[in-house]
Design an enzyme around this catalytic site. Structure first.
Site, short mmCIF file in Angstrom:
data_model
loop_
_atom_site.label_atom_id
_atom_site.label_comp_id
_atom_site.label_asym_id
_atom_site.label_seq_id
_atom_site.Cartn_x
_atom_site.Cartn_y
_atom_site.Cartn_z
N ASP A 194 0.86 -1.18 0.00
CA ASP A 194 0.00 0.00 0.00
C ASP A 194 0.90 1.24 0.00
OD1 ASP A 194 -1.91 1.94 0.38
OD2 ASP A 194 -2.81 1.04 2.17
N ASP B 36 -3.99 6.96 -3.67
CA ASP B 36 -3.93 5.95 -2.61
C ASP B 36 -4.39 4.64 -3.24
OD1 ASP B 36 -3.90 4.50 -0.29
OD2 ASP B 36 -5.43 5.70 0.76
N HIS C 177 -12.16 6.00 2.30
CA HIS C 177 -12.23 7.36 2.84
C HIS C 177 -12.15 8.39 1.71
CE1 HIS C 177 -7.84 7.25 2.16
NE2 HIS C 177 -7.93 6.02 2.64
N HIS D 298 -7.00 11.37 4.76
CA HIS D 298 -8.36 11.09 5.26
C HIS D 298 -9.03 12.44 5.49
CE1 HIS D 298 -6.99 6.94 7.09
NE2 HIS D 298 -6.88 7.01 5.78
N GLU E 274 -11.35 1.07 -0.68
CA GLU E 274 -10.48 -0.04 -0.29
C GLU E 274 -11.26 -1.04 0.56
OE1 GLU E 274 -7.22 0.94 2.41
OE2 GLU E 274 -8.23 2.83 2.92
N GLU F 91 -7.22 -1.70 -3.34
CA GLU F 91 -7.66 -0.31 -3.20
C GLU F 91 -7.41 0.48 -4.48
OE1 GLU F 91 -6.83 3.41 -0.10
OE2 GLU F 91 -5.32 1.84 -0.32
#
Length: 432
Positions: A205, A216, A285, A293, A318, A413
């Site tokens: 990640d 992300d 998020h 976030h 994700e 994700e």
């Protein structure tokens, strides 16, 4: 002029036979020499031109294709800024069945879309860097490598392709490489001897950003095919969440759909059968500039917020699947930290803590960082100062998040843009 011509005419008459012969030979040599001289530059010029053409061709080819291993920054591969788009999708129909295709043809929405082109371009540049880095990582990651080596090789390549430039371009957060029952927020600190093994399930990640526009995106690496079904379940759940996400969609509805898909899978590992469980206290998020976030959470189980997604927002969709309890808790040594986005002025007494905060502000601002990155900047003996900043609430620690020992967790994700005309899965690639 006349006299000179006369001299040239009478001169041969003054020479005897042998002298005329020598003169003829000399003339021939001079003519030959002049001929060779006159032809040589043309030949050299032709050769040089051909060489230049070859060089230009080679350079042009280099601009279109990446080196192996990757070394050319994405902004140089696409010098005109026409970075590859992600997967563009229509928004899902509304609850009453009304189609969202009108957005594609609406001139008003097109104008709004074009007005944000610079923002979309930043995301696409960061996404292309992510795609190329993860493709490179997949080509060499293997059992027996230390987790520090894996993370540092990935981050070195990422810094090069994103053309790291202070807070304008760089890594958005530390490389997560959580293994097995550890689901998230693990990256090795200096001296960590952990080695990747054949039977491990490793979540990679990592994030890139251009001007604070964060990508992300995560995937799971395994070598033993016994985990294939687990990865399939989580990948399917993530893609389902992406498919149902859209403007005006309630976040709780996305979570319910994800849970339904995830729990429809069963996996058999070492003779035991497990229903794949979504990890209920981990979420997707919303993402804001320099803020990973930014306030809204996308649950992966039913019963979440009824808040709706809105036009222009960016989300990380994700999902995490587990063979354990389906819930995580803080465990192991902390490595991830991030400045509190909302913190105001807080008095700091320790000079060492003040210095460390200046370093954090200058290099990371409100982006997440890890202890390895402080080491890389030449910081030493900073743990007491870091603890002080955490105790004051200026910096938040994010320890590794783990399910029960002996369980296995997987993650996928993607980052999506809720553009006025369509939904763009900007981090989508050929791999997943």
């Amino acid at each position: 002029m006349a006299e000179l011509q006369h001299d040239q005419e009478v001169q041969p008459q003054l020479l005897n036979g042998s002298e005329r012969e020598e003169a003829d030979i000399s003339k021939k040599r001079r003519r030959k020499k002049r001929k060779s001289k006159s032809s040589a530059p043309d030949g050299d010029e032709g050769e040089n031109s051909a060489g230049k053409r070859k060089k230009k061709k080679k350079k042009k080819k280099g601009l279109k294709g990446q080196t192996d291993p990757p070394s050319i920054p994405i902004c140089e591969l696409y010098p005109h800024g026409d970075f590859p788009k992600g997967e563009e999708c229509e928004y899902p129909p509304s609850k009453d069945g009304r189609s969202a295709t009108w957005r594609t043809s609406s001139e008003e929405k097109r104008v709004l879309d074009r007005a944000s082109e610079e923002t979309w371009s930043d995301f696409r540049q960061a996404a292309e860097a992510h795609r190329q880095v993860r493709s490179y990582v997949r080509s060499w990651i293997k059992p027996g490598m230390t987790m520090i080596n894996i993370c540092e090789r990935l981050e070195d390549c990422s810094r090069q392709l994103i053309k790291e430039n202070g807070l304008k371009a760089g890594l958005a957060f530390p490389t997560g490489c959580s293994i097995n029952h550890c689901a998230a927020h693990y990256t090795p600190n200096a001296g960590d001897p952990t080695v990747l093994r054949y039977d491990d399930v490793c979540k990679i990640d990592f994030g890139t950003h251009i001007n604070g526009r964060i990508i992300d995106c995560a995937f799971t690496v395994t070598f033993n095919p016994k985990y294939d079904r687990l990865l399939e379940a989580v990948s399917d759940a993530t893609n389902t969440g992406i498919r149902v996400a859209g403007i005006d969609v309630r976040l709780c509805d996305i979570g319910e759909t994800i849970q339904e898909v995830m729990e429809s899978y069963e996996v058999e590992i070492d003779g035991k059968t497990y229903q794949v469980k979504p990890i209920r206290n981990l979420n997707g998020h919303s993402i804001g500039p320099y803020r990973i976030h930014s306030g809204k959470t996308v649950p992966i189980v039913k019963g979440g917020e009824a808040t709706r997604m809105e036009e222009g927002e960016t989300y990380a969709i994700e999902t995490f699947g587990s063979t354990g309890r389906g819930a995580v808790h803080d465990d192991m040594e902390c490595s991830h930290y991030m400045k509190n986005f909302a913190v105001g002025h807080v008095p700091i007494r320790l000079p060492r803590a003040k210095h460390l905060l200046n370093v954090i502000n200058e290099n990371f601002s409100t982006l997440a960082f890890c202890r390895r990155w402080l080491d890389r900047l030449g910081e030493t003996k900073y743990l007491m100062a870091l603890k002080n900043l955490c105790d004051l609430g200026i910096i938040d620690p994010y320890p590794p998040l783990c399910d029960i020992k002996g369980s296995y967790t997987a993650q996928y994700e993607h980052t999506i843009l809720l553009r006025p005309t369509c939904k763009e899965v900007v981090s989508r690639g050929d791999d997943y």
